[in-house]
Each structure stands twice: as structure tokens, then as C-alpha cells.
Write a protein that holds these residues in place. Sequence first.
Motif, PDB file in Angstrom:
ATOM      1  N   ASN A   1     -13.924   7.065   0.604  1.00 62.48           N
ATOM      2  CA  ASN A   1     -13.304   7.732  -0.541  1.00 62.48           C
ATOM      3  C   ASN A   1     -12.350   8.853  -0.148  1.00 62.48           C
ATOM      4  OD1 ASN A   1     -14.598   6.176  -2.538  1.00 62.48           O
ATOM      5  ND2 ASN A   1     -16.456   7.410  -2.336  1.00 62.48           N
ATOM      6  N   LYS A   2     -12.404   9.310   1.104  1.00 60.67           N
ATOM      7  CA  LYS A   2     -11.663  10.508   1.472  1.00 60.67           C
ATOM      8  C   LYS A   2     -10.580  10.293   2.518  1.00 60.67           C
ATOM      9  CE  LYS A   2     -15.614  13.554   0.489  1.00 60.67           C
ATOM     10  NZ  LYS A   2     -16.538  14.543   1.081  1.00 60.67           N
ATOM     11  N   SER A   3     -10.924   9.604   3.606  1.00 59.65           N
ATOM     12  CA  SER A   3      -9.996   9.557   4.733  1.00 59.65           C
ATOM     13  C   SER A   3     -10.117   8.244   5.486  1.00 59.65           C
ATOM     14  CB  SER A   3     -10.253  10.733   5.686  1.00 59.65           C
ATOM     15  OG  SER A   3     -11.596  10.682   6.171  1.00 59.65           O
ATOM     16  N   SER A   4      -9.280   8.075   6.506  1.00 61.70           N
ATOM     17  CA  SER A   4      -9.277   6.861   7.323  1.00 61.70           C
ATOM     18  C   SER A   4      -9.576   7.211   8.780  1.00 61.70           C
ATOM     19  CB  SER A   4      -7.922   6.148   7.227  1.00 61.70           C
ATOM     20  OG  SER A   4      -7.646   5.760   5.896  1.00 61.70           O
ATOM     21  N   VAL A   5     -10.223   6.289   9.457  1.00 63.25           N
ATOM     22  CA  VAL A   5     -10.567   6.454  10.861  1.00 63.25           C
ATOM     23  C   VAL A   5     -10.295   5.140  11.581  1.00 63.25           C
ATOM     24  CG1 VAL A   5     -12.390   6.960  12.540  1.00 63.25           C
ATOM     25  CG2 VAL A   5     -12.427   8.080  10.303  1.00 63.25           C
ATOM     26  N   ILE A   6      -9.588   5.182  12.691  1.00 66.28           N
ATOM     27  CA  ILE A   6      -9.434   4.003  13.547  1.00 66.28           C
ATOM     28  C   ILE A   6     -10.540   4.091  14.590  1.00 66.28           C
ATOM     29  CG2 ILE A   6      -7.946   2.755  15.155  1.00 66.28           C
ATOM     30  CD1 ILE A   6      -5.545   3.836  13.622  1.00 66.28           C
ATOM     31  N   GLY A   7     -11.580   3.275  14.380  1.00 67.21           N
ATOM     32  CA  GLY A   7     -12.799   3.384  15.159  1.00 67.21           C
ATOM     33  C   GLY A   7     -12.810   2.590  16.443  1.00 67.21           C
ATOM     34  N   ALA A   8     -13.968   2.609  17.109  1.00 69.56           N
ATOM     35  CA  ALA A   8     -14.096   2.024  18.442  1.00 69.56           C
ATOM     36  C   ALA A   8     -13.861   0.522  18.457  1.00 69.56           C
ATOM     37  CB  ALA A   8     -15.482   2.352  19.005  1.00 69.56           C
ATOM     38  N   HIS A   9     -14.369  -0.199  17.461  1.00 71.87           N
ATOM     39  CA  HIS A   9     -14.216  -1.661  17.482  1.00 71.87           C
ATOM     40  C   HIS A   9     -12.744  -2.059  17.410  1.00 71.87           C
ATOM     41  CE1 HIS A   9     -15.736  -5.771  16.992  1.00 71.87           C
ATOM     42  NE2 HIS A   9     -14.694  -5.955  16.198  1.00 71.87           N
ATOM     43  N   GLN A  10     -11.974  -1.330  16.618  1.00 70.02           N
ATOM     44  CA  GLN A  10     -10.546  -1.639  16.498  1.00 70.02           C
ATOM     45  C   GLN A  10      -9.770  -1.199  17.738  1.00 70.02           C
ATOM     46  OE1 GLN A  10     -12.428  -0.947  13.604  1.00 70.02           O
ATOM     47  NE2 GLN A  10     -12.129  -3.144  13.397  1.00 70.02           N
ATOM     48  N   GLN A  11     -10.317  -0.308  18.533  1.00 69.60           N
ATOM     49  CA  GLN A  11      -9.648   0.138  19.753  1.00 69.60           C
ATOM     50  C   GLN A  11      -9.912  -0.793  20.935  1.00 69.60           C
ATOM     51  OE1 GLN A  11     -10.270   4.355  20.670  1.00 69.60           O
ATOM     52  NE2 GLN A  11     -10.653   4.787  18.517  1.00 69.60           N
TER      53      GLN A  11
ATOM     54  N   ILE B   1       0.857  -1.187   0.000  1.00 69.60           N
ATOM     55  CA  ILE B   1       0.000   0.000   0.000  1.00 69.60           C
ATOM     56  C   ILE B   1       0.889   1.231   0.000  1.00 69.60           C
ATOM     57  CG2 ILE B   1      -1.782   1.286   1.251  1.00 69.60           C
ATOM     58  CD1 ILE B   1      -2.615  -1.351   2.573  1.00 69.60           C
ATOM     59  N   ASN B   2       0.671   2.123  -0.916  1.00 73.59           N
ATOM     60  CA  ASN B   2       1.428   3.381  -0.972  1.00 73.59           C
ATOM     61  C   ASN B   2       1.075   4.232   0.250  1.00 73.59           C
ATOM     62  OD1 ASN B   2       2.538   5.899  -1.513  1.00 73.59           O
ATOM     63  ND2 ASN B   2       2.060   5.833  -3.692  1.00 73.59           N
ATOM     64  N   PRO B   3       2.040   4.582   1.092  1.00 74.04           N
ATOM     65  CA  PRO B   3       1.746   5.382   2.298  1.00 74.04           C
ATOM     66  C   PRO B   3       1.051   6.710   1.993  1.00 74.04           C
ATOM     67  CG  PRO B   3       3.993   4.517   2.377  1.00 74.04           C
ATOM     68  CD  PRO B   3       3.478   4.237   0.996  1.00 74.04           C
ATOM     69  N   GLN B   4       1.199   7.213   0.769  1.00 76.43           N
ATOM     70  CA  GLN B   4       0.600   8.506   0.424  1.00 76.43           C
ATOM     71  C   GLN B   4      -0.927   8.468   0.426  1.00 76.43           C
ATOM     72  OE1 GLN B   4       2.053  11.583   0.018  1.00 76.43           O
ATOM     73  NE2 GLN B   4       3.758  10.434   0.919  1.00 76.43           N
ATOM     74  N   VAL B   5      -1.511   7.274   0.323  1.00 79.43           N
ATOM     75  CA  VAL B   5      -2.979   7.218   0.326  1.00 79.43           C
ATOM     76  C   VAL B   5      -3.542   7.600   1.695  1.00 79.43           C
ATOM     77  CG1 VAL B   5      -2.977   5.419  -1.449  1.00 79.43           C
ATOM     78  CG2 VAL B   5      -3.159   4.759   0.966  1.00 79.43           C
ATOM     79  N   PHE B   6      -2.692   7.549   2.743  1.00 78.05           N
ATOM     80  CA  PHE B   6      -3.136   7.910   4.093  1.00 78.05           C
ATOM     81  C   PHE B   6      -2.830   9.372   4.442  1.00 78.05           C
ATOM     82  CE2 PHE B   6      -1.869   3.325   4.512  1.00 78.05           C
ATOM     83  CZ  PHE B   6      -3.156   2.811   4.619  1.00 78.05           C
ATOM     84  N   ALA B   7      -2.137  10.082   3.556  1.00 74.31           N
ATOM     85  CA  ALA B   7      -1.667  11.437   3.876  1.00 74.31           C
ATOM     86  C   ALA B   7      -2.815  12.446   3.837  1.00 74.31           C
ATOM     87  CB  ALA B   7      -0.575  11.853   2.892  1.00 74.31           C
ATOM     88  N   LEU B   8      -2.638  13.538   4.581  1.00 70.69           N
ATOM     89  CA  LEU B   8      -3.591  14.645   4.518  1.00 70.69           C
ATOM     90  C   LEU B   8      -3.545  15.275   3.134  1.00 70.69           C
ATOM     91  CD1 LEU B   8      -2.936  16.267   7.998  1.00 70.69           C
ATOM     92  CD2 LEU B   8      -5.128  15.358   7.227  1.00 70.69           C
ATOM     93  N   GLN B   9      -4.710  15.674   2.642  1.00 70.66           N
ATOM     94  CA  GLN B   9      -4.822  16.263   1.319  1.00 70.66           C
ATOM     95  C   GLN B   9      -5.516  17.622   1.413  1.00 70.66           C
ATOM     96  OE1 GLN B   9      -3.449  14.532  -1.148  1.00 70.66           O
ATOM     97  NE2 GLN B   9      -3.196  12.568  -0.073  1.00 70.66           N
ATOM     98  N   ASN B  10      -5.342  18.421   0.368  1.00 70.99           N
ATOM     99  CA  ASN B  10      -6.059  19.704   0.260  1.00 70.99           C
ATOM    100  C   ASN B  10      -5.909  20.575   1.509  1.00 70.99           C
ATOM    101  OD1 ASN B  10      -7.125  18.869  -2.290  1.00 70.99           O
ATOM    102  ND2 ASN B  10      -8.693  17.677  -1.196  1.00 70.99           N
ATOM    103  N   GLY B  11      -4.677  20.692   1.966  1.00 69.39           N
ATOM    104  CA  GLY B  11      -4.428  21.541   3.126  1.00 69.39           C
ATOM    105  C   GLY B  11      -5.090  21.065   4.397  1.00 69.39           C
ATOM    106  N   GLY B  12      -5.265  19.737   4.526  1.00 67.76           N
ATOM    107  CA  GLY B  12      -5.875  19.192   5.740  1.00 67.76           C
ATOM    108  C   GLY B  12      -7.376  19.062   5.676  1.00 67.76           C
ATOM    109  N   ARG B  13      -7.971  19.406   4.529  1.00 68.17           N
ATOM    110  CA  ARG B  13      -9.432  19.329   4.399  1.00 68.17           C
ATOM    111  C   ARG B  13      -9.922  17.901   4.170  1.00 68.17           C
ATOM    112  NH1 ARG B  13      -7.932  24.080   1.954  1.00 68.17           N
ATOM    113  NH2 ARG B  13      -8.949  25.959   2.765  1.00 68.17           N
ATOM    114  N   SER B  14      -9.050  17.025   3.724  1.00 61.45           N
ATOM    115  CA  SER B  14      -9.416  15.626   3.506  1.00 61.45           C
ATOM    116  C   SER B  14      -8.180  14.761   3.728  1.00 61.45           C
ATOM    117  CB  SER B  14      -9.973  15.433   2.090  1.00 61.45           C
ATOM    118  OG  SER B  14      -8.984  15.746   1.119  1.00 61.45           O
ATOM    119  N   GLY B  15      -8.407  13.441   3.683  1.00 60.16           N
ATOM    120  CA  GLY B  15      -7.309  12.519   3.902  1.00 60.16           C
ATOM    121  C   GLY B  15      -6.920  12.414   5.360  1.00 60.16           C
ATOM    122  N   GLY B  16      -5.780  11.800   5.604  1.00 58.10           N
ATOM    123  CA  GLY B  16      -5.316  11.632   6.973  1.00 58.10           C
ATOM    124  C   GLY B  16      -6.029  10.494   7.683  1.00 58.10           C
ATOM    125  N   CYS B  17      -5.708  10.325   8.951  1.00 62.15           N
ATOM    126  CA  CYS B  17      -6.290   9.253   9.762  1.00 62.15           C
ATOM    127  C   CYS B  17      -6.497   9.771  11.182  1.00 62.15           C
ATOM    128  CB  CYS B  17      -5.365   8.035   9.771  1.00 62.15           C
ATOM    129  SG  CYS B  17      -5.949   6.665  10.794  1.00 62.15           S
TER     130      CYS B  17
END
Length: 427
Positions: free
Chosen positions: A391-401, A276-292
Motif C-alpha cells: 500500500n505504501k512503497s515498492s522494493v526490488i527484492g532478492a529474488h528479482q535481483q 501505469i502512472n509513474p507517479q505511483v512510484f514517486a516518494l511521498q510525504n517528504g520521503g516518509r513513504s513511496g519510492g522504490c
Amino acid sequence: MEKVVIFILSLCTLANLTFVVNSNSLTLRLIHPHSPESPFFQANLSHEERIRKSALQSQLDSARARVDVQVFLYVVKVGIGTFKSTPPYKEYFLEMDTGSSLIWTQCEGCTKCFKQTTKPFPRKGSSSYTAGKTEQTYKVSYADGSGTRGVVARETFYLESMRRGGGITKIQNISFGCGLQNDMTFANRNNKIAGMMGLGWENISFVRQLGSQYKGRFSYCLPVIRSRKVPTNYLTFGDITTPRNAKTTTLYRTMQSTGYFVELRGISLNKNRLNINPQVFALQNGGRSGGCIFDSGTPYSRLVKPAYEVLKSELEKYFSRVKGLKRIKGNLGLEFCYETKSSEGLKNLPEITFHLQGSDFVLKGESGFEVVRGGFIVGRNYFCLAMVPDNKSSVIGAHQQTNHRIIYDTEKNMLIFYPQDCSKNPS
């Protein structure tokens, strides 16, 4: 709740807080959404129906659902104000939210009100309510279009400590929002939720207001739920002893969100790094999308689609080598499911690792999957990957925690975590 934008039109300076106890930690009951004590509890829902609703809630653009899927939210119970009564405060349920910062409750005199079973907070009747000579105003807008506006005031809050000895902790001069125009929709017709306890980055958040006494820290430990019996959960502020195996990663914030971002760099399956290319998890559009982000208000993790598809493909290869499994459509809103001929097939599920900056967050078995034993919908034993594509970003949710102690250190910008059986030692 993620991607929350907060606009404070005018906010009073935070006052020095006064505590009636001298302690370095404060532990509250954290009410699990599947607990009979929860305002969101629906006794008639089967395990599979809860999974379906949680999956739908996870797939929304915001973790706050405005329809009947809003069933997976953690709440705390607090006392607010000073009255000539016993007890000398009014009790309210507030939704715990790591994705926003303001603590607020609906107040008496609201001109736009949401339905709640308890009466809105009677601010004029509280002798400890202080709004200042000129009322300060606030406006909060959430990503789904809901919001609240009203006045900022100071009040006395009462929290029931669950530590040995118990007792009530009285905290004076908490700045909070008194909601007077509230465009909020809570799912339950007999709604008991009165507002939000924001635990985000800003100085107005509850954890930041507690100040140096609790070191800007809060933590929780979420259990895996295997039956209708839900273990007790706790929300702890302040010091907590960490073992040697505790891991850390940096917490980030953006101007567009008050959520807690982490740097996700990759994913492994049974210790094999996926392509998996690490860039798919990066923040995009000045922090408006992407990230985790880490978000307890999102039931199942969301992975950006390129990463999700790679993980799904590798899991297909893995399960093709396991005897007695059959790929099925589980009708639960989780798209990757397998039926097994016996309950033995539900054991030894593969390990999934999220590679964060400086450390690995490891998901053992049921933290990565939803397991259904003798399900009503399918009629047999099956399991599903407890994650959804986004389609936009990633979230580590409650079940995985689940089965991890999660500690947010807002002063050091650090997330601390380590494995823990949260059903046996949740505090």
C-alpha cells in the motif's frame, strides 16, 4: 531491511584504517539463507514451505520479521578483537543489511540481551578494544520497533578473503557498536546471529569505513535456487571489472531512511510498456513513504498496489492465450499462480522489465516467477508471480535481483548491474 531510522547520540570520529594486505578488492563468503551453513537454515522445510515463509516475510512492513518467518537473510562471518588464543579473535555471524549503516554486535555485560549460541563479544578481554576516555553511546531503532543501544568503540576485524590465495585480511580501527541493550528477536531457537553488518549510506557503515582503498563499492551476485544444493555466494568490496553491457542508474537517499532508493518509472511485459502512472512510484510525504529501494533483505519484490494490479491484469491476458494452464490458489502467500500440465509449461515465462532512470532492469523467466516442479502442496507443476502488493512503497527484492551482478557505488551514488549466471560465476 528497509525504512530504518538511526539515531546516533554521540559517535567518535572515524580513525584511519590499517590493513595487513594491499589489495583493491576484498571478497567474503556471503551465506545464502537456504544454505546448510546459514544460521537460518531449516533442513526440514520443503521448497514450497520456504516460498511461503519468504512471501510472508516480504509482505511485512519491515523486511525484519520478529516471528518464525524470518528465514531469508544473508549473513557473513567475521572475526572481532585480539585475544591470546588461536585464532586470535572471536568469530561471529552478522546479518548483511543494505538498509542500515551501523555495524554492531551484542557484547558481554548486556543488560537486555537476545539469545545466541555463541557468547556475546567479551570486549574487556580484547587488547585491541578502544572506547576512548569517555564512552560514546549510540541508539539504533528499526522500523518494526526492534533496536539496539550501547557504546561506540574501535576494534580490529578479521575477514577471510575468498580470492585466489585466500588468507585473512586484518582491518584495524573499525568503529562499531557494542550492543548492551538489545531488543532484537531472531527466529531460530539456536540463534547464531550476533549482530548486523550495516552497508548503508552513512560514514559509519562498513563499506564507507573501508575508505578509498575499496572506493566505497560493494557487490554481490545472487543465484536462482532450483534444488537443495545452494551455490556459493560472495560479497565483494572494491574493484570489480564491469563488461560493456553493464547498465547504471542513480542511487538516492532520504532523511527518513538509510536504504538505497532508485527511480522506478514504469514496467513492461515482454517489452510492451504497461499503462501505469509513474507517479505511483514517486516518494511521498517528504520521503516518509513511496519510492522504490533495492533491498537484498526482502525476498520478493513489493509493488505499490496500483502497479501490481495492472501487471497482474496484463499477465492474466497473456496466460489466457497459453494452452495447458489453469489458474490456481497456490497456498504459498503469492496470490497469482498457474498450474501447468507438463514441465514444458514452466519454460518460456514472460519477461518483466523495471524501467529505472537511465536504464532497464530486465527479469528473465525465473527471476520474475517462483517455479515449483512436482510440488507437494498442489501435487503438480506450477508457477507464481514472485511479487506481492504493497500500500505504501515498492522494493526490488532478492529474488528479482538473481542472476545479476549488483554493484553499489556509494561514492558516485550509482547502482551498476548486468546479467550474470550467478550459479557458475558468483564472485
